[in-house]
Scaffold this active site. Sequence first.
Site, PDB file in Angstrom:
ATOM      1  CG  PHE A  80       3.852   3.119 -12.236  1.00 57.84           C
ATOM      2  CD1 PHE A  80       3.041   2.643 -13.245  1.00 57.84           C
ATOM      3  CD2 PHE A  80       4.222   4.456 -12.252  1.00 57.84           C
ATOM      4  CE1 PHE A  80       2.619   3.470 -14.273  1.00 57.84           C
ATOM      5  CE2 PHE A  80       3.809   5.295 -13.274  1.00 57.84           C
ATOM      6  CZ  PHE A  80       2.998   4.798 -14.283  1.00 57.84           C
ATOM      7  CG  ASP A 101       7.407   2.676  -8.629  1.00 59.37           C
ATOM      8  OD1 ASP A 101       6.985   2.505  -7.468  1.00 59.37           O
ATOM      9  OD2 ASP A 101       7.408   3.789  -9.178  1.00 59.37           O
ATOM     10  CG  ASP A 154      -1.793   1.248   1.210  1.00 61.25           C
ATOM     11  OD1 ASP A 154      -2.585   1.373   0.274  1.00 61.25           O
ATOM     12  OD2 ASP A 154      -1.633   2.100   2.098  1.00 61.25           O
ATOM     13  CG  HIS A 155       2.756   2.358   3.340  1.00 63.95           C
ATOM     14  ND1 HIS A 155       3.227   2.383   4.622  1.00 63.95           N
ATOM     15  CD2 HIS A 155       1.400   2.430   3.445  1.00 63.95           C
ATOM     16  CE1 HIS A 155       2.199   2.464   5.475  1.00 63.95           C
ATOM     17  NE2 HIS A 155       1.089   2.488   4.776  1.00 63.95           N
ATOM     18  CB  SER A 194       7.847   4.644  -5.086  1.00 65.35           C
ATOM     19  OG  SER A 194       6.541   4.212  -4.788  1.00 65.35           O
TER      20      SER A 194
END
Length: 654
Positions: free
Chosen positions: A272, A274, A191-192, A276
């Site tokens: 995305f 990805d 989620d984060h 992050s």
Amino acid sequence: MKRLIAYFRLNRLNTDIDMRIGSVILWGITLLLYVVFVSSQNVESRSPNTSIMSLTMCAAQFSKMNKRYSRRRNLYTIPTRPTRRPRYTSVARSPCPNSGRLFRTADGFCNNILRPSLGQSFERFKRFRRANYNGRKGLPRIFGRCRRVGTRRCVRRLLPSARTVSTVIHPEVKTQSIGTVMRMQWGQFLDHDFTAAAVEQPESARTCCEQAASNPRIFRGTDDCFPIRIPQTPTPDRFFKQTCLELVRSRAIDANFTRRNPREQQNLLTSFVDASNVYGSDQETQDRLRAANGRMKTSAGNLLPRGRDEDCIRGPNAPFCFDAGDERVQVFPGLTALHTLFVRIHNDIVEELSQHNANWNGERLFQETRKIISAIMQRITYLEFVPEVLSEPTIKKFGLDEGNFKYDITIDPSIANVFATAVFRYGHSLIPNFLVIDGKQVASRQLFNNPEFIFTSLTSLVENLVSNPAELRDRFLTEEITDHLFETDEGSFDLASFNIQRGRDHGLPPYNSFRRFCGLRRVTSFSDPVFGNGGRFLARVYKNVDDMDVFAAGMVEESEEGSTLGPLFSCLMARQFRDLKFGDSFWYETRDRRRGFSFAQRRSIRRITLSQLLCQGFGLKSVQRNPFQVVRAGNLEVDCSRFPKIDLSPWYEH
Ligand code: HEM
Ligand SMILES: [Ca+2]
């Protein structure tokens, strides 16, 4: 071609100049504000209580990211309205480079070369259904469906207080599943990676309840306040003594609302999958977290680097708070453990690649490794986590299984408002009321925002995550989060109330509207079989089936066969995961040679599993093959020495 290169150079040059001018002005203003601030404060007024209190306001947790937002607007002047957002109809006019070796940008810009801001951080959430506010000024939805009495007059009835919905529909009932706490933990970690709604500046955070005390109309919502009324009559609340719970509204991305351009919320993260959460959703954060030679910064004991002191509540054994790609890193120690795992694996990969590719500089090492880590994040999510949540037919129907990837540039990969504000919050019902650490039960309320056990008991904590059964996904939530969330001497919060109130703040239309989006029949009675035995609780708080908040009613739905979710949440989640896959031009299975991997590299990535990473990153002795399920027949523990190491040879250039 020449025109394209010239256009791109010009674009970059302008941005650079803007940035330089912007940063000089910004530093000037910051210095001035700082001087004014310091001179107006004495030491006592900056007591630890102040910072802890602001930290316990979940809203204020995003303060650092919020500030960054304002900065980015100054520097890049990115258009924020979709209606005005440039849509490039041909590749030649796009500002995105499309040659040579490509890596993801830090903020997701140019993932989609025709609409470069899709999925970028600091952009708006998309909507599956039209917003439903109280009037055109974007005030929160507070009224139920209008009911005609007599001939003409239409009576609008107030929706029940979010706290009433919380206590009646989401009480604590223990229901253990075969899933482990790791299932909950990966959900939050993931989620984060893709959702964090910006909130109004925290300066207003502490005043909403204060304002409501003298003016009860504030409970109906203002531009920035939407406190939660805690009814004390006819019976007192089971836990809270006060009548108001603080809630600051999510920030409107654009202040000029019209009927066609309603109030919209802003996602601070790249949508995305990805990683992050590991590297940050903007260049500034990425630069802060990076060390020399492609590595990520760490602290003693190979832990995460040191963050700001006010970012956590430190227990007696925690020397400092941590820093990571997402600010909420220490909300729960299991989450901090996963952040630590990914930074460790990043550095292990860099170490090996640097030995075999002596000609790679730090930048190349960093970007190649980041690309591998993003691929691992996608692979574990879609191949190990999603099958724990969605049924096989749903996975097939939406193409979420492996081997059928084809990028579709027309898909919008942004996060849907309802997904962030209701659907993916399903994970709140999996939260356990304690963890066992070093043989002792520690209540969850003592673990929120407390990194202490990462310093003292990391291995024991991880062993518990993979062995302790999590709660079932149902409408029940532990009181640790409905009464004791972020508890300090000054008070606590209720996460279920937040979820419901936040949905109204974001103008989410009610439950039945989303059923329609999914092609499901409209529910016309509280005793509809889709709610099992739970319908009568919905009937106790809502006056009309068309009033039900999507989080509350979605959580009451009985799980579908082979799935953790009911039909509505299954559909909405599958749809979101479909968009995140087929709308990502850097998806790990892409055959685009500049964005993707070689055949051999893909084969290597395909062999990586979460259990193997847990062994490698935490030095465990053994772990079950599927760490999302408890050990049992068919999911036995395996000695860590039997898991193969990640095979990086396809990346060796010598
Ligand atoms: C210990 C565990 C957790 C805690 C303490 C926690 C706490 C919170 C808090 C305080 C918020 C902000 C509420 C608001 O103001 O609207 C939030 C939002 C959210 N949570 Fe959790 N949560 C936990 C676990 C999870 C899990 C397991 C999931 C999913 C599987 C999840 C998904 C979400 C989502 C999607 C949001 C919305 C984020 C945004 O868009 O801003 N959380 N959580
Ligand atoms: Ca992301």
